[in-house]
Design a protein around this motif. Structure first.
Motif: not given
Length: 384
Positions: A1-29
């Motif tokens: 019950m501390c969402g007033n301080s820090l909200g919970l992690q959405p289910a898709k957050t990790k997937q979306y972050v990993n997708e960008e890490l993969d794009r960075w690794a494969k495509l660079g600039v």
């Protein structure tokens, strides 16, 4: 019950972050403009509309950028333009420390004494929250000498929801700029910034918007100011007209609207974390979330009265129209998220908290209330 301080992690957050890490690794600039998925050079395009819906704004009135405190400072550049006649800032006495630091430093920067230039509005003796009438009286009394009215949307300590529409109207009636820190309001209560004609507003996204610790912040600039090229600003290349930004042209030509106040390209991993959360808000809608929120806080308040009468005092307004999803209580024993000197803040967030969890929290407090001081001390010791 501390969402007033820090909200919970959405289910898709990790997937979306990993997708960008993969794009960075494969495509660079080349990831800025090429390949499947989100092109980084246009990442803020994906944030603008869903964020605008959350705060009740037009798309062009929104910019997702920087951090909250930095954005407020940036908004003081065009909107706090004091003169010898108008130099005061009206704010609440118990504002979050960052807001107080911002205003004091900005006032000093312009050569004024904070003791004389800052008008602090306080609750009446024996009361915890501000009366709207007292805020309006202060604006009416000091308005002729006031440059800016600057308030939170929801008070961080008490959970009080301020009447932003009425405050804005009164400030404008007196010729003042009106701005809001919406850190505890965005994603918590319904906002209609465009309709209310708020001049500017800033907010973070790691509380009720669940974008992750230290995540990117948001800014609103009303359309009546967004095309005003005469407003001073601290400019950066990401605020330059999008159609020629990568041409490296001179001089600076601001992009229309709030995005003309941007400085640097946005951090991609933070942006996609925010996208994961805003997708959920787009599906739910603030109206439905607000409706559930009012019922949940009402349920929590009822349980306090039924099961902890005499041991818990709520300092949050009982009227659901005057609070967000946070209830701040004074409990006669020291437990959990305590803000000095003696307040515990509980925020049943309608997006993910349940009525059963509300019941469990009160049940835990009832059990703690039955403990002796010795038992409490043993329970809270580091070795327990």
């Amino acid at each position: 019950m501390c969402g007033n301080s820090l909200g919970l992690q959405p289910a898709k957050t990790k997937q979306y972050v990993n997708e960008e890490l993969d794009r960075w690794a494969k495509l660079g600039v080349r990831g800025h403009f090429e390949g499947e998925g989100r092109h980084w050079a246009k990442i803020d395009d994906l944030l603008q509309s869903p964020m605008a819906r959350v705060v009740g704004a037009q798309d062009k009135e929104i910019a997702v950028m920087n951090g909250l405190t930095a954005n407020i400072h940036l908004m003081f550049v065009p909107f706090y333009r004091p003169t010898k006649e108008r130099y005061k800032v009206i704010m609440e006495a118990q504002a979050f420390p960052s807001d107080r630091y911002i205003v004091e430093s900005q006032v000093r920067f312009h050569g004024f004494d904070p003791q004389e230039a800052i008008v602090l509005v306080r609750p009446r003796e024996g009361e915890h929250t501000l009366r709207t009438s007292d805020i309006l009286d202060a604006i009416g009394r000091e308005g002729a000498r006031t440059c800016m009215v600057f308030f939170p949307g929801v008070q961080y300590y008490t959970g009080q929801l301020f009447d932003m529409k009425t405050i804005t109207e009164k400030g404008h009636e007196q010729g003042c700029v009106v701005g809001f820190d919406l850190a505890h309001a965005v994603g918590n209560v319904e906002l209609h910034l465009h309709e209310w004609e708020v001049d500017f507003a800033c907010w973070c996204t790691y509380k009720y918007l669940n974008a992750g610790p230290g995540s990117i912040a948001g800014t609103f600039v009303h359309e009546k100011h967004g095309s005003n090229s005469t407003l001073p600003r601290f400019a950066g290349w990401w605020g330059h007209d999008d159609s020629t930004r990568f041409d490296m042209t001179k001089p600076f030509k601001a992009e229309e609207g709030a995005r003309g106040f941007q400085l640097s390209n946005p951090p991609i991993l933070q942006c996609v974390s925010l996208i994961a959360s805003l997708e959920i808000f787009s599906k739910c809608g603030m109206k439905a979330l607000r409706s559930k929120s009012e019922i949940m806080t009402g349920y929590l308040l009822m349980l306090f009265k039924q099961r902890l009468q005499g041991h818990v005092t709520s300092i949050t307004p009982e009227n659901p129209q005057e609070r967000g999803c946070q209830l701040s209580i004074i409990f006669d024993k020291p437990v959990c998220d305590m803000r000095e000197p003696d307040v515990i803040r509980l925020a049943p967030c309608p997006l993910y908290n349940t009525f059963h969890e509300v019941y469990k929290v009160v049940d835990m407090l009832v059990k703690l209330n039955a403990m002796t001081q010795e038992e409490l001390a043993a329970l809270m010791s580091p070795s327990s």
